[in-house]
Write a protein that holds these residues in place. Structure first.
Motif, short mmCIF file in Angstrom:
data_model
loop_
_atom_site.label_atom_id
_atom_site.label_comp_id
_atom_site.label_asym_id
_atom_site.label_seq_id
_atom_site.Cartn_x
_atom_site.Cartn_y
_atom_site.Cartn_z
N GLU A 46 0.85 -1.19 0.00
CA GLU A 46 0.00 0.00 0.00
C GLU A 46 0.89 1.24 0.00
O GLU A 46 2.03 1.19 0.43
CB GLU A 46 -0.94 0.02 1.20
N ALA A 47 0.34 2.31 -0.50
CA ALA A 47 1.09 3.56 -0.54
C ALA A 47 0.13 4.73 -0.53
O ALA A 47 -0.76 4.81 -1.37
CB ALA A 47 1.97 3.60 -1.79
N GLU A 48 0.29 5.61 0.46
CA GLU A 48 -0.49 6.85 0.50
C GLU A 48 0.33 7.97 -0.13
O GLU A 48 -0.16 8.71 -0.95
CB GLU A 48 -0.82 7.22 1.95
N TRP A 49 1.57 8.10 0.35
CA TRP A 49 2.49 9.11 -0.14
C TRP A 49 3.78 8.43 -0.56
O TRP A 49 4.18 7.41 0.02
CB TRP A 49 2.82 10.12 0.95
N PHE A 72 -1.03 2.10 -7.94
CA PHE A 72 -1.70 2.85 -6.87
C PHE A 72 -2.07 4.24 -7.40
O PHE A 72 -1.35 5.21 -7.16
CB PHE A 72 -0.80 3.01 -5.64
N VAL A 75 -1.98 7.34 -4.98
CA VAL A 75 -0.78 7.72 -4.23
C VAL A 75 -0.37 9.15 -4.61
O VAL A 75 -0.43 9.54 -5.76
CB VAL A 75 0.38 6.72 -4.47
#
Length: 174
Positions: A46-49, A72, A75
């Protein structure tokens, strides 16, 4: 914007910078996963930033940016580079980067790049030296040649070795 608990993917080949940024950003409440080289997308769940270096060793961070955004799409990516040029920044934005910052960077600069709502504001015009303009044009041609130095040298009317010498020179400050 609250950054506590944000999951940050950091890709930076400079060990000292990577370790300092990881520690500083974790101290501010972020969950940082850092890599010395561009990781395989299977390593990322997973990656938000994501904070990506433009050049990671001999690899181009723009290709990783493109692949990461495909896997993603949500992101938020900030590209950083010690060799930043207008052409690189434009290409990064076209590939989906939220912002582009030039090294040296501080944790505050990084957080501002991710959280600033005024990204894309008009930048005040500054005089640029001829050497800087030349380097930015070379970067633009190299970018349009997909990093192929031989092809870029042909487009610029230079020998490949001459172009390599120009690329090894320090980037002008202004």
């Amino acid at each position: 914007m609250d950054i506590k608990g944000k999951k940050l993917l950091l890709v930076e080949d400079d060990r000292n910078l990577r370790e300092v940024l990881t520690e500083e950003l974790q101290d501010r409440g972020m969950m940082v996963t850092s890599f010395e080289q561009t990781p395989s997308l299977t390593q990322i769940t997973e990656a938000e930033w994501a904070l990506l270096d433009l050049r990671v060793g001999s690899e181009n961070g723009l290709q990783f940016l493109k692949d990461l955004k495909e896997k993603f799409p949500e992101v938020k990516v900030v590209m950083m580079s010690g060799f930043g040029s207008v052409a690189s920044a434009v290409k990064a934005m076209q590939l989906g980067a939220h912002s582009f910052i030039s090294k040296p960077v501080t944790p505050d600069m990084i957080i501002k790049a991710f959280t600033d709502q005024n990204v894309g504001e008009e930048v005040p015009e500054q005089e640029i030296s001829l050497a800087r303009m030349e380097r930015e044009y070379i970067d633009y041609v190299l970018q349009s040649s997909d990093g192929n130095i031989t092809q870029a040298a042909k487009k610029l009317g230079l020998h490949r070795q001459s172009l390599q010498r120009k690329l090894r020179k320090n980037i002008p400050n202004k």
